[in-house]
Design an enzyme around this catalytic site. Structure first.
Site, short mmCIF file in Angstrom:
data_model
loop_
_atom_site.label_atom_id
_atom_site.label_comp_id
_atom_site.label_asym_id
_atom_site.label_seq_id
_atom_site.Cartn_x
_atom_site.Cartn_y
_atom_site.Cartn_z
N TRP A 156 -34.70 -21.75 1.93
CA TRP A 156 -35.11 -22.41 3.38
C TRP A 156 -36.67 -23.10 3.45
O TRP A 156 -37.67 -23.15 4.72
CB TRP A 156 -35.66 -21.80 4.56
CG TRP A 156 -34.18 -20.32 4.62
CD1 TRP A 156 -33.74 -19.55 4.52
CD2 TRP A 156 -33.03 -21.24 5.29
NE1 TRP A 156 -32.75 -18.80 4.83
CE2 TRP A 156 -31.71 -20.05 5.10
CE3 TRP A 156 -32.36 -22.48 5.30
CZ2 TRP A 156 -30.93 -20.28 5.81
CZ3 TRP A 156 -31.08 -22.73 5.87
CH2 TRP A 156 -30.24 -21.16 5.70
N THR A 158 -39.00 -25.28 4.05
CA THR A 158 -39.67 -26.29 4.28
C THR A 158 -40.04 -27.70 3.67
O THR A 158 -41.15 -27.12 2.81
CB THR A 158 -40.58 -26.60 6.15
OG1 THR A 158 -39.09 -25.87 6.23
CG2 THR A 158 -40.21 -27.58 6.22
N PHE A 338 -25.83 -35.32 31.07
CA PHE A 338 -25.12 -36.86 30.70
C PHE A 338 -23.68 -36.62 30.48
O PHE A 338 -23.22 -37.60 29.89
CB PHE A 338 -25.87 -37.22 29.16
CG PHE A 338 -27.14 -37.66 29.52
CD1 PHE A 338 -28.29 -37.42 29.88
CD2 PHE A 338 -27.28 -39.10 28.95
CE1 PHE A 338 -29.82 -37.92 29.55
CE2 PHE A 338 -28.51 -40.39 29.04
CZ PHE A 338 -29.47 -39.13 29.46
N GLY A 340 -19.96 -36.41 29.62
CA GLY A 340 -19.74 -37.35 28.49
C GLY A 340 -20.46 -37.74 27.27
O GLY A 340 -20.13 -37.25 26.06
N GLU A 363 -39.35 -19.17 12.21
CA GLU A 363 -41.26 -19.12 11.97
C GLU A 363 -41.05 -17.84 12.83
O GLU A 363 -41.71 -16.75 13.90
CB GLU A 363 -42.34 -19.64 13.07
CG GLU A 363 -42.68 -21.13 11.94
CD GLU A 363 -43.82 -21.18 11.89
OE1 GLU A 363 -44.72 -20.54 12.12
OE2 GLU A 363 -44.04 -21.53 11.17
N GLY A 364 -39.71 -16.51 12.71
CA GLY A 364 -39.92 -15.37 13.15
C GLY A 364 -39.28 -15.69 14.17
O GLY A 364 -38.96 -16.43 15.55
C1 LIG Z 1 -35.20 -25.59 8.45
C2 LIG Z 1 -35.27 -24.16 8.80
C3 LIG Z 1 -36.76 -24.26 7.49
C4 LIG Z 1 -37.27 -23.80 7.53
N1 LIG Z 1 -38.58 -23.25 6.58
C5 LIG Z 1 -38.96 -22.26 6.27
C6 LIG Z 1 -40.42 -22.31 5.62
O1 LIG Z 1 -40.86 -23.29 5.23
N2 LIG Z 1 -40.67 -21.22 5.35
C7 LIG Z 1 -39.82 -19.78 5.02
O2 LIG Z 1 -40.19 -18.99 4.33
N3 LIG Z 1 -39.08 -19.79 5.77
C8 LIG Z 1 -38.32 -20.88 6.82
N4 LIG Z 1 -37.39 -20.64 7.13
C9 LIG Z 1 -36.80 -19.25 7.23
C10 LIG Z 1 -36.66 -18.48 8.59
O3 LIG Z 1 -38.00 -18.47 8.87
C11 LIG Z 1 -35.99 -17.06 8.37
O4 LIG Z 1 -33.89 -18.00 9.21
C12 LIG Z 1 -35.92 -17.07 9.42
O5 LIG Z 1 -36.82 -15.88 9.98
C13 LIG Z 1 -34.95 -15.53 9.85
O6 LIG Z 1 -34.38 -15.06 8.36
P1 LIG Z 1 -32.72 -14.84 8.38
O7 LIG Z 1 -32.12 -16.73 8.55
O8 LIG Z 1 -32.85 -14.59 6.71
O9 LIG Z 1 -32.31 -14.23 9.02
P2 LIG Z 1 -32.06 -12.71 8.95
O10 LIG Z 1 -33.51 -12.39 9.46
O11 LIG Z 1 -31.55 -12.13 8.47
O12 LIG Z 1 -31.53 -11.87 10.52
C14 LIG Z 1 -30.44 -12.39 11.10
C15 LIG Z 1 -30.55 -11.72 12.32
O13 LIG Z 1 -30.46 -10.68 12.61
C16 LIG Z 1 -31.82 -10.58 13.68
N5 LIG Z 1 -32.68 -8.97 13.32
C17 LIG Z 1 -32.77 -9.08 12.07
N6 LIG Z 1 -34.48 -8.17 11.79
C18 LIG Z 1 -33.90 -7.73 13.27
C19 LIG Z 1 -34.75 -6.22 14.10
N7 LIG Z 1 -35.71 -5.47 13.44
N8 LIG Z 1 -34.20 -6.30 15.63
C20 LIG Z 1 -33.11 -6.76 16.19
N9 LIG Z 1 -32.93 -8.29 15.73
C21 LIG Z 1 -32.73 -8.27 14.07
C22 LIG Z 1 -32.34 -11.99 13.61
O14 LIG Z 1 -33.06 -12.14 15.06
C23 LIG Z 1 -31.28 -12.38 13.36
O15 LIG Z 1 -30.66 -13.27 14.61
C24 LIG Z 1 -36.50 -21.86 7.47
C25 LIG Z 1 -35.57 -21.97 7.94
C26 LIG Z 1 -34.29 -22.78 8.57
C27 LIG Z 1 -33.78 -22.70 9.31
#
Ligand SMILES: Cc1cc2nc3c(=O)[nH]c(=O)nc-3n(C[C@H](O)[C@H](O)[C@H](O)COP(=O)(O)OP(=O)(O)OC[C@H]3O[C@@H](n4cnc5c(N)ncnc54)[C@H](O)[C@@H]3O)c2cc1C
Length: 453
Positions: A156, A158, A338, A340, A363-364
């Site tokens: 991920w 960016t 909007f 349809g 970003e969390g």
């Molecule tokens: C388009 C895009 C750009 C990005 N760019 C960057 C980047 O430049 N650099 C970078 O480092 N990352 C980047 N990310 C990653 C992004 O920060 C992560 O996707 C995000 O932090 C969530 O992590 P995960 O997808 O692994 O979800 P997971 O951590 O696997 O979480 C899955 C689900 O479980 C929930 N969850 C997890 N832990 C808990 C908890 N303790 N309590 C309750 N719920 C919980 C989450 O909220 C989520 O709904 C990017 C992501 C995207 C989609």
């Protein structure tokens, strides 16, 4: 004194960003969204227009702008395209650990280079098997002489396919979690760095996102951003300063969706009149407006806290989940207005709808922001009100005279089980409601325990 008036310099910055967004970004993003590609030339134009790397201190050749200034600019760019806003301001995300770190050598080497020569720098904590749980980083850092050797993968990232540099977070001992996390500035051309294919996405298609592999990448000690044990804090400090900018992305996107909806309701007719005449539609517009304004206020407050040296962590988290969820709701309602046509790719709302979805994730996630805020509220927040069982309460002996002549107060006792208040010199032998004995009563008037702080 609180003052929301923008300075002449801020108004000028806003105008410049607005003009750039309208002229350079808006006309072309639909095409790049369709072909799923990041228009690098626009980033270069933004760099040339002085709209990138805004946070680099003047000492290193940058503009040294505060977060409020950046939020003002970012809102304008995001109003035209959240994907491009993400990629434009990803440099600030990648730069922040460098700016915040203690290593002067790395700052002197890389920050002026980024300012002078259109260099891109990405940020990577996330991995294929880990995102929210930053302490769970598996990418391994091993000391070898004075150098470090990095082995592992990031996901991920960016701008990762185009970046010259990466701020990489790794761990000396993944089992030690927070205690082992460290960070490094890695150059893309170094041996052992490989970049994966561009990840196909629902939205944000004008922003490049890739995975990276590090196969025994040798990193000199001059490129350490955080020693083992300091990396987790550096990552969290970075997020506290970049989450307000996500609030600005959300505000800009929501504002555009609202503006398009306002135009549409004045034009579209149903049942013999403009749909904007229906109160149900007017109320949707009012709520959109309310959410855009609130998102901006929170964004500016978090940014102001960072600029004035306060710890912005809590307001940044509140901003992150409020503004991004508000933006999703605003865009969703715009699409509903909007109807349809909103569902087609001819009108702009469906792209904004797809783009804003990620704001609640990167970003969390919203859930992680709720963890940050609830943890603070439940353990550190200092209440103004006294504890419930001390809550002061009394009554007048003579209710008829009390409001005119002041009250002669009675002693009061509160049952700590059911909350019943007993007035009199002594507590009752037992509670007439819950039947607990006299010992459960606590004197709440005259006040003995709580003092107003
Ligand atoms: C388009 C895009 C750009 C990005 N760019 C960057 C980047 O430049 N650099 C970078 O480092 N990352 C980047 N990310 C990653 C992004 O920060 C992560 O996707 C995000 O932090 C969530 O992590 P995960 O997808 O692994 O979800 P997971 O951590 O696997 O979480 C899955 C689900 O479980 C929930 N969850 C997890 N832990 C808990 C908890 N303790 N309590 C309750 N719920 C919980 C989450 O909220 C989520 O709904 C990017 C992501 C995207 C989609």
């Amino acid at each position: 004194m609180l003052d929301f008036t923008l300075t002449p310099e801020q108004l000028e910055l806003r105008e410049k960003a607005r003009e750039f967004a309208r002229r350079e970004i808006l006309p072309v993003v639909w095409y790049f969204d369709e072909v799923d590609e990041m228009p690098l030339f626009i980033l270069r134009k933004a760099y040339e227009a002085g709209l990138m790397n805004l946070n680099i201190p003047e000492k290193y050749g940058g503009k040294g702008l505060g977060l409020v200034d950046q939020a003002i600019i970012v809102e304008e760019i995001a109003a035209a395209c959240v994907g491009l806003a993400t990629s434009l301001f990803d440099n600030s995300l990648g730069e922040t650990p460098v700016i915040l770190c203690k290593n002067e050598k790395v700052k002197e080497k890389y920050l002026p280079e980024i300012v002078k020569n259109f260099r891109l720098i990405s940020f990577a904590t996330s991995e294929p098997l880990m995102g929210s749980d930053v302490a769970g980083i598996q990418c391994k850092a091993e000391k070898d002489g004075k150098d470090w050797v990095l082995t592992g993968t990031k996901y991920w990232v960016t701008n990762g396919g185009y970046a010259d540099y990466y701020s990489i977070f790794a761990n000396v001992d993944p089992k030690s979690r927070h205690q082992g996390i460290c960070a490094f500035l890695v150059e893309k051309t170094w041996d052992g760095v490989s970049v994966g294919n561009s990840i196909p996405k629902l939205g944000l298609r004008t922003s490049n996102t890739v995975g990276l592999e590090f196969d025994h990448v040798r990193v000199p000690e001059e490129n350490v951003l955080a020693e083992p044990g300091e990396g987790f804090i550096l990552a969290m400090q970075t997020f506290s300063r970049t989450r307000p900018i996500i609030g600005a992305f959300a505000t800009g996107a929501a504002r555009s969706a609202m503006e398009f909806a306002i135009q549409y309701v004045k034009k579209r007719r149903a049942f013999g009149q403009e749909i904007g005449n229906f109160q149900a539609v007017q109320f949707k517009i009012a709520e959109m407006y309310q959410k855009v304004e609130t998102a901006r206020l929170l964004t500016w407050k978090a940014a102001w806290e960072a600029d004035t040296g306060k710890d912005p962590t809590i307001t940044s988290s509140i901003t992150k989940f409020y503004a991004t969820e508000a933006a999703s709701e605003v865009v969703n309602e715009a699409l509903q207005i909007f109807a349809g046509y909103g569902y087609t790719t001819f009108y702009p709302v469906e792209k904004i709808y797809r783009d804003v979805r990620v704001l609640k994730i990167y970003e969390g996630t919203s859930e992680i922001q709720r963890i940050v805020v609830s943890r603070h509220a439940l353990s550190q927040y200092e209440p103004v009100m006294p504890p419930l069982e001390d809550l002061p309460r009394t009554r007048a002996e003579d209710p008829k005279k009390a409001s005119r002549e002041g009250m002669k107060e009675q002693k009061a006792w509160r049952c700590r089980i059911c909350g019943y208040i007993h007035y009199g010199d002594e507590p009752p032998e037992k509670c007439p409601y819950c039947h607990f004995p006299q010992s459960t009563f606590k004197k709440v008037w005259p006040e003995e325990h709580s003092k107003v702080k």
